[in-house]
Design an enzyme around this catalytic site. Structure first.
Site, PDB file in Angstrom:
ATOM      1  N   ARG A  68      13.138  15.131 -37.393  1.00 30.25           N
ATOM      2  CA  ARG A  68      14.362  14.644 -36.761  1.00 30.25           C
ATOM      3  C   ARG A  68      14.099  13.230 -36.270  1.00 30.25           C
ATOM      4  NH1 ARG A  68      13.542  19.960 -34.987  1.00 30.25           N
ATOM      5  NH2 ARG A  68      15.229  21.416 -35.552  1.00 30.25           N
ATOM      6  N   HIS A  97      19.993  11.888 -40.151  1.00 32.55           N
ATOM      7  CA  HIS A  97      19.631  13.308 -40.236  1.00 32.55           C
ATOM      8  C   HIS A  97      19.760  13.832 -41.667  1.00 32.55           C
ATOM      9  CE1 HIS A  97      18.430  16.759 -37.888  1.00 32.55           C
ATOM     10  NE2 HIS A  97      19.347  17.520 -38.462  1.00 32.55           N
ATOM     11  N   TYR A 153      20.591  25.535 -46.890  1.00 30.51           N
ATOM     12  CA  TYR A 153      20.215  24.568 -47.928  1.00 30.51           C
ATOM     13  C   TYR A 153      20.275  25.175 -49.323  1.00 30.51           C
ATOM     14  CZ  TYR A 153      18.701  21.852 -43.934  1.00 30.51           C
ATOM     15  OH  TYR A 153      18.688  21.175 -42.739  1.00 30.51           O
TER      16      TYR A 153
END
Length: 240
Positions: free
Chosen positions: A58, A189, A224
Site C-alpha cells: 500500500r 492503489h 481478483y
C-alpha cells in the site's frame, strides 16, 4: 448508543444490522500499462511505484518503510503495523535490489548529515521512543524514503525529518497516468491490485497471494479472480 450509553432498551432495534458497502471490482492495469506508466516516472517516484507494483505494498506502507525492514539477502520486505495492525513479509523484486541499494546509500548520507546538525531523531511508533531513546538516531530506523526537508511534527512540535510526502507521489502518479493516455480511473492503489491480479494470472495459488497482500480473509483476495484477463469470471466465450 441507546443500549450501552443511555441504558435504554429499544427492542425494535434488535434486528438492525450495519449497512455494508456493495463490493466494487478493483481497477487493474495490464502488464503493458504498468510498464508504460513506470516509464513516465523517474527518481524516487519511479522507485516507489515499482515497489508498490513489485511487492504489493500500500502507498503508506511504502512511505513508512524503514531501512531495517529491507532484506537484500532474502529478497524480502517486512511491513510493520500494516492495515489491521498486522506485520507481514512480502517479496523484494531482484530488479529493485540495485536501485534500492542506491537509495539506502542516499539515506545514509542524509542521516549522517542530520546527526552532525543535531536534528531530532526520527519518529518511532507506539512509544518506542521512550522505551529505546537512542533508536531514533540509528540508521536502521530511518525511513527508506525520507523527505527532502525537515518539518514540524504537528503532534509534538518537534522539528525532524519525516517520510516522503504521499500527496507529492499521488500528483506525480496522476501526471504519469495522463501522459500514458490510460483511460482507466487508476490510482496508486491500482498498482497493488495489479500485483495481485498478475500473480494469479501467472499461476500462483490464491493462498500465497493472500499472505503477500496481508489479507485476513481469503474472500478479500478472491475479488481478483474476477478481474483476470480471461474474460468474465475467467470463462472462455463460446465465440472464441
Amino acid at each position: 448508543m441507546y443500549k450501552e450509553v443511555l441504558s435504554i432498551e429499544l427492542p425494535w432495534l434488535d434486528g438492525i444490522t450495519r449497512a455494508k458497502k456493495p463490493p466494487r471490482l478493483p481497477v487493474v492495469l495490464s502488464k503493458t500499462e504498468v510498464r508504460d506508466l513506470l516509464a513516465q516516472l523517474d527518481g524516487t517516484h519511479h522507485l516507489i511505484a515499482s515497489l508498490l507494483y513489485g511487492s504489493g505494498l500500500r502507498l503508506m506502507e511504502a512511505m513508512r518503510l524503514r531501512v531495517k525492514d529491507v532484506d537484500f539477502e532474502r529478497l524480502e520486505v517486512t511491513v510493520r503495523d500494516g492495515k489491521g495492525g498486522k506485520d507481514r513479509r512480502t517479496m523484494l523484486p531482484r530488479s529493485l535490489v540495485e536501485p534500492l541499494s542506491r537509495q539506502l546509500g542516499r539515506v545514509r548520507t542524509i542521516h549522517e548529515q542530520d546527526l552532525l546538525n543535531e536534528v531530532a531523531p526520527v519518529y518511532l511508533p507506539h512509544a518506542l521512543g521512550r522505551k529505546y531513546p537512542n533508536a531514533g538516531r540509528e540508521l536502521g530506523w530511518q525511513y527508506v524514503f525520507p523527505a527532502a526537508t525537515l518539518s514540524r511534527d504537528p503532534r509534538t512540535g518537534i522539528v525532524r525529518r519525516h517520510h516522503f510526502g504521499e500527496q507529492a507521489f499521488q500528483r506525480a502518479f496522476k501526471t504519469a497516468l495522463r501522459r500514458t493516455r490510460i483511460v482507466k480511473p487508476a490510482s496508486s492503489h491500482s498498482l497493488r491490485h495489479s500485483f495481485a491480479t498478475h500473480l494469479l494470472e501467472d499461476g500462483y495459488d490464491i493462498r500465497t497471494v493472500q499472505e503477500l497482500l496481508g489479507h485476513k480473509d481469503v474472500r478479500t483476495t478472491q475479488i481478483y479472480t474476477h478481474v483476470l484477463n480471461r474474460g468474465g469470471n475467467a470463462v472462455r466465450s463460446p465465440l472464441d
